[in-house]
Design a protein around this motif. Structure first.
Motif, PDB file in Angstrom:
ATOM      1  N   LYS A   1       0.842  -1.186   0.000  1.00  0.00           N
ATOM      2  CA  LYS A   1       0.000   0.000   0.000  1.00  0.00           C
ATOM      3  C   LYS A   1       0.882   1.241   0.000  1.00  0.00           C
ATOM      4  O   LYS A   1       1.916   1.275   0.642  1.00  0.00           O
ATOM      5  CB  LYS A   1      -0.908  -0.031   1.220  1.00  0.00           C
ATOM      6  N   ALA A   2       0.441   2.260  -0.694  1.00  0.00           N
ATOM      7  CA  ALA A   2       1.206   3.509  -0.789  1.00  0.00           C
ATOM      8  C   ALA A   2       1.233   4.209   0.565  1.00  0.00           C
ATOM      9  O   ALA A   2       0.233   4.262   1.268  1.00  0.00           O
ATOM     10  CB  ALA A   2       0.579   4.418  -1.826  1.00  0.00           C
ATOM     11  N   SER A   3       2.383   4.729   0.925  1.00  0.00           N
ATOM     12  CA  SER A   3       2.500   5.449   2.183  1.00  0.00           C
ATOM     13  C   SER A   3       1.998   6.878   2.009  1.00  0.00           C
ATOM     14  O   SER A   3       1.891   7.386   0.898  1.00  0.00           O
ATOM     15  CB  SER A   3       3.956   5.480   2.631  1.00  0.00           C
ATOM     16  N   ARG A   4       1.727   7.524   3.121  1.00  0.00           N
ATOM     17  CA  ARG A   4       1.315   8.924   3.065  1.00  0.00           C
ATOM     18  C   ARG A   4       2.417   9.774   2.456  1.00  0.00           C
ATOM     19  O   ARG A   4       2.156  10.711   1.735  1.00  0.00           O
ATOM     20  CB  ARG A   4       1.000   9.447   4.462  1.00  0.00           C
ATOM     21  N   ARG A   5       3.656   9.427   2.748  1.00  0.00           N
ATOM     22  CA  ARG A   5       4.769  10.193   2.202  1.00  0.00           C
ATOM     23  C   ARG A   5       4.800  10.109   0.684  1.00  0.00           C
ATOM     24  O   ARG A   5       5.023  11.102  -0.004  1.00  0.00           O
ATOM     25  CB  ARG A   5       6.069   9.674   2.790  1.00  0.00           C
ATOM     26  N   GLU A   6       4.575   8.898   0.125  1.00  0.00           N
ATOM     27  CA  GLU A   6       4.560   8.748  -1.330  1.00  0.00           C
ATOM     28  C   GLU A   6       3.408   9.542  -1.932  1.00  0.00           C
ATOM     29  O   GLU A   6       3.552  10.184  -2.951  1.00  0.00           O
ATOM     30  CB  GLU A   6       4.402   7.274  -1.717  1.00  0.00           C
ATOM     31  N   GLU A  57     -12.103   4.493 -19.978  1.00  0.00           N
ATOM     32  CA  GLU A  57     -11.567   3.141 -20.120  1.00  0.00           C
ATOM     33  C   GLU A  57     -11.792   2.445 -18.787  1.00  0.00           C
ATOM     34  O   GLU A  57     -11.216   2.839 -17.769  1.00  0.00           O
ATOM     35  CB  GLU A  57     -10.088   3.184 -20.482  1.00  0.00           C
ATOM     36  N   MET A  58     -12.631   1.436 -18.779  1.00  0.00           N
ATOM     37  CA  MET A  58     -13.059   0.809 -17.535  1.00  0.00           C
ATOM     38  C   MET A  58     -11.900   0.316 -16.670  1.00  0.00           C
ATOM     39  O   MET A  58     -11.990   0.337 -15.443  1.00  0.00           O
ATOM     40  CB  MET A  58     -14.024  -0.344 -17.810  1.00  0.00           C
ATOM     41  N   ALA A  59     -10.802  -0.093 -17.264  1.00  0.00           N
ATOM     42  CA  ALA A  59      -9.657  -0.584 -16.491  1.00  0.00           C
ATOM     43  C   ALA A  59      -9.063   0.503 -15.591  1.00  0.00           C
ATOM     44  O   ALA A  59      -8.392   0.189 -14.600  1.00  0.00           O
ATOM     45  CB  ALA A  59      -8.588  -1.124 -17.429  1.00  0.00           C
ATOM     46  N   ASN A  60      -9.315   1.766 -15.903  1.00  0.00           N
ATOM     47  CA  ASN A  60      -8.787   2.880 -15.107  1.00  0.00           C
ATOM     48  C   ASN A  60      -9.684   3.248 -13.929  1.00  0.00           C
ATOM     49  O   ASN A  60      -9.300   4.073 -13.106  1.00  0.00           O
ATOM     50  CB  ASN A  60      -8.630   4.127 -15.988  1.00  0.00           C
ATOM     51  N   PHE A  61     -10.870   2.679 -13.859  1.00  0.00           N
ATOM     52  CA  PHE A  61     -11.880   3.093 -12.887  1.00  0.00           C
ATOM     53  C   PHE A  61     -11.871   2.297 -11.597  1.00  0.00           C
ATOM     54  O   PHE A  61     -11.565   1.110 -11.576  1.00  0.00           O
ATOM     55  CB  PHE A  61     -13.281   2.986 -13.502  1.00  0.00           C
ATOM     56  N   GLU A  62     -12.247   2.978 -10.532  1.00  0.00           N
ATOM     57  CA  GLU A  62     -12.658   2.369  -9.275  1.00  0.00           C
ATOM     58  C   GLU A  62     -14.110   2.798  -9.115  1.00  0.00           C
ATOM     59  O   GLU A  62     -14.453   3.948  -9.416  1.00  0.00           O
ATOM     60  CB  GLU A  62     -11.846   2.904  -8.091  1.00  0.00           C
ATOM     61  N   GLY A 100     -18.060  10.748   2.552  1.00  0.00           N
ATOM     62  CA  GLY A 100     -16.737  10.155   2.460  1.00  0.00           C
ATOM     63  C   GLY A 100     -16.484   9.258   1.264  1.00  0.00           C
ATOM     64  O   GLY A 100     -15.368   8.781   1.084  1.00  0.00           O
ATOM     65  N   LEU A 101     -17.497   9.020   0.431  1.00  0.00           N
ATOM     66  CA  LEU A 101     -17.291   8.128  -0.713  1.00  0.00           C
ATOM     67  C   LEU A 101     -16.323   8.719  -1.735  1.00  0.00           C
ATOM     68  O   LEU A 101     -15.449   8.009  -2.246  1.00  0.00           O
ATOM     69  CB  LEU A 101     -18.619   7.802  -1.402  1.00  0.00           C
ATOM     70  N   GLY A 102     -16.471   9.979  -2.051  1.00  0.00           N
ATOM     71  CA  GLY A 102     -15.575  10.611  -3.013  1.00  0.00           C
ATOM     72  C   GLY A 102     -14.140  10.601  -2.508  1.00  0.00           C
ATOM     73  O   GLY A 102     -13.211  10.286  -3.253  1.00  0.00           O
ATOM     74  N   SER A 103     -13.951  10.931  -1.251  1.00  0.00           N
ATOM     75  CA  SER A 103     -12.611  10.911  -0.663  1.00  0.00           C
ATOM     76  C   SER A 103     -12.021   9.511  -0.695  1.00  0.00           C
ATOM     77  O   SER A 103     -10.843   9.326  -1.021  1.00  0.00           O
ATOM     78  CB  SER A 103     -12.669  11.412   0.785  1.00  0.00           C
ATOM     79  N   ALA A 104     -12.825   8.518  -0.359  1.00  0.00           N
ATOM     80  CA  ALA A 104     -12.348   7.132  -0.370  1.00  0.00           C
ATOM     81  C   ALA A 104     -11.986   6.694  -1.789  1.00  0.00           C
ATOM     82  O   ALA A 104     -10.984   6.007  -1.992  1.00  0.00           O
ATOM     83  CB  ALA A 104     -13.404   6.205   0.230  1.00  0.00           C
ATOM     84  N   LEU A 105     -12.778   7.101  -2.773  1.00  0.00           N
ATOM     85  CA  LEU A 105     -12.462   6.754  -4.160  1.00  0.00           C
ATOM     86  C   LEU A 105     -11.139   7.386  -4.591  1.00  0.00           C
ATOM     87  O   LEU A 105     -10.306   6.723  -5.216  1.00  0.00           O
ATOM     88  CB  LEU A 105     -13.595   7.191  -5.102  1.00  0.00           C
ATOM     89  N   VAL A 106     -10.931   8.655  -4.256  1.00  0.00           N
ATOM     90  CA  VAL A 106      -9.678   9.322  -4.614  1.00  0.00           C
ATOM     91  C   VAL A 106      -8.506   8.603  -3.952  1.00  0.00           C
ATOM     92  O   VAL A 106      -7.494   8.316  -4.598  1.00  0.00           O
ATOM     93  CB  VAL A 106      -9.702  10.817  -4.228  1.00  0.00           C
ATOM     94  N   GLU A 107      -8.641   8.286  -2.676  1.00  0.00           N
ATOM     95  CA  GLU A 107      -7.562   7.594  -1.976  1.00  0.00           C
ATOM     96  C   GLU A 107      -7.251   6.250  -2.634  1.00  0.00           C
ATOM     97  O   GLU A 107      -6.092   5.899  -2.833  1.00  0.00           O
ATOM     98  CB  GLU A 107      -7.941   7.383  -0.517  1.00  0.00           C
ATOM     99  N   ARG A 108      -8.275   5.499  -2.985  1.00  0.00           N
ATOM    100  CA  ARG A 108      -8.070   4.192  -3.619  1.00  0.00           C
ATOM    101  C   ARG A 108      -7.414   4.339  -4.997  1.00  0.00           C
ATOM    102  O   ARG A 108      -6.526   3.562  -5.355  1.00  0.00           O
ATOM    103  CB  ARG A 108      -9.404   3.451  -3.728  1.00  0.00           C
ATOM    104  N   LEU A 109      -7.863   5.325  -5.761  1.00  0.00           N
ATOM    105  CA  LEU A 109      -7.282   5.542  -7.085  1.00  0.00           C
ATOM    106  C   LEU A 109      -5.807   5.923  -7.001  1.00  0.00           C
ATOM    107  O   LEU A 109      -4.979   5.417  -7.760  1.00  0.00           O
ATOM    108  CB  LEU A 109      -8.063   6.624  -7.836  1.00  0.00           C
ATOM    109  N   ALA A 111      -3.733   5.310  -4.473  1.00  0.00           N
ATOM    110  CA  ALA A 111      -2.977   4.168  -3.959  1.00  0.00           C
ATOM    111  C   ALA A 111      -2.706   3.163  -5.074  1.00  0.00           C
ATOM    112  O   ALA A 111      -1.583   2.657  -5.212  1.00  0.00           O
ATOM    113  CB  ALA A 111      -3.732   3.513  -2.805  1.00  0.00           C
ATOM    114  N   LYS A 112      -3.711   2.890  -5.895  1.00  0.00           N
ATOM    115  CA  LYS A 112      -3.549   1.963  -7.028  1.00  0.00           C
ATOM    116  C   LYS A 112      -2.496   2.502  -8.002  1.00  0.00           C
ATOM    117  O   LYS A 112      -1.662   1.753  -8.509  1.00  0.00           O
ATOM    118  CB  LYS A 112      -4.908   1.800  -7.723  1.00  0.00           C
ATOM    119  N   HIS A 113      -2.527   3.800  -8.242  1.00  0.00           N
ATOM    120  CA  HIS A 113      -1.560   4.443  -9.137  1.00  0.00           C
ATOM    121  C   HIS A 113      -0.136   4.238  -8.609  1.00  0.00           C
ATOM    122  O   HIS A 113       0.767   3.852  -9.351  1.00  0.00           O
ATOM    123  CB  HIS A 113      -1.895   5.934  -9.246  1.00  0.00           C
TER     124      HIS A 113
END
Length: 169
Positions: A1-6, A57-62, A100-109, A111-113
């Motif tokens: 998982k991506a760290s806060r620093r990253e 492109e669906m592969a880019n989505f959460e 919090g859904l939008g924030s959670a989606l941004v965080e997940r995206l 982190a995946k990146h």
């Protein structure tokens, strides 16, 4: 998982400077990658919100679902030429906003990146002036120097948003 620093080194045309751990206030939310069957609904919601429905492109989505209902989504898409990415198409159904859904989606995206080995500093986004506070709360900041790869999109976005009586940041 991506760290806060990253995550702290991402930027946007509003640029990310720090991450926050987001906790959605909606029960039974499930997150998953985008699927081909999601495309029609995603395009429909983007058009309805007067957002750019191109570059899907669906592969880019959460996506976020509640009881199998798609209630939110977003993507990080590659901007050509390579090595630049845009956080884009973030949408949450009106009755689920502010929970919090939008924030959670941004965080997940993000982190995946980062987990895919991409640089945090390569992520940008274009947003409306009125949604800038949301992204600021997530650690993004407005940058003055627009990457040349986004210049045309910024010009087009500004023209469209002016017609809608809005301001693009």
């Amino acid at each position: 998982k991506a760290s806060r620093r990253e995550m702290a080194s991402c930027r946007v045309v509003v640029a990310l400077s720090a991450a926050m751990v987001c906790r959605a206030l909606v029960q039974n939310v499930e997150y998953r990658g985008g699927r081909s069957g999601d495309g029609g609904l995603i395009r429909s919601r983007l058009v309805g919100e007067k957002m750019n429905p191109l570059g899907i492109e669906m592969a880019n989505f959460e996506v976020a679902t509640v009881e199998d209902r798609l209630v939110g989504f977003g993507q990080v898409r590659e901007v050509v030429p390579r090595d630049l990415y845009e956080l884009a198409s973030l949408f949450v159904e009106p009755e689920f906003r502010g929970k919090g859904l939008g924030s959670a989606l941004v965080e997940r995206l993000l982190a995946k990146h980062l987990e895919s080995g991409r640089a945090a500093s390569s992520v940008y986004l274009l947003t409306l002036d009125e949604t800038t506070p949301f992204y600021r709360r997530l650690g993004f900041e407005v940058v003055e120097d627009i990457p040349p790869q986004l210049a045309l999109e910024v010009l087009a976005g500004r023209a469209v948003t002016r017609l809608l009586g809005k301001t693009l940041v």
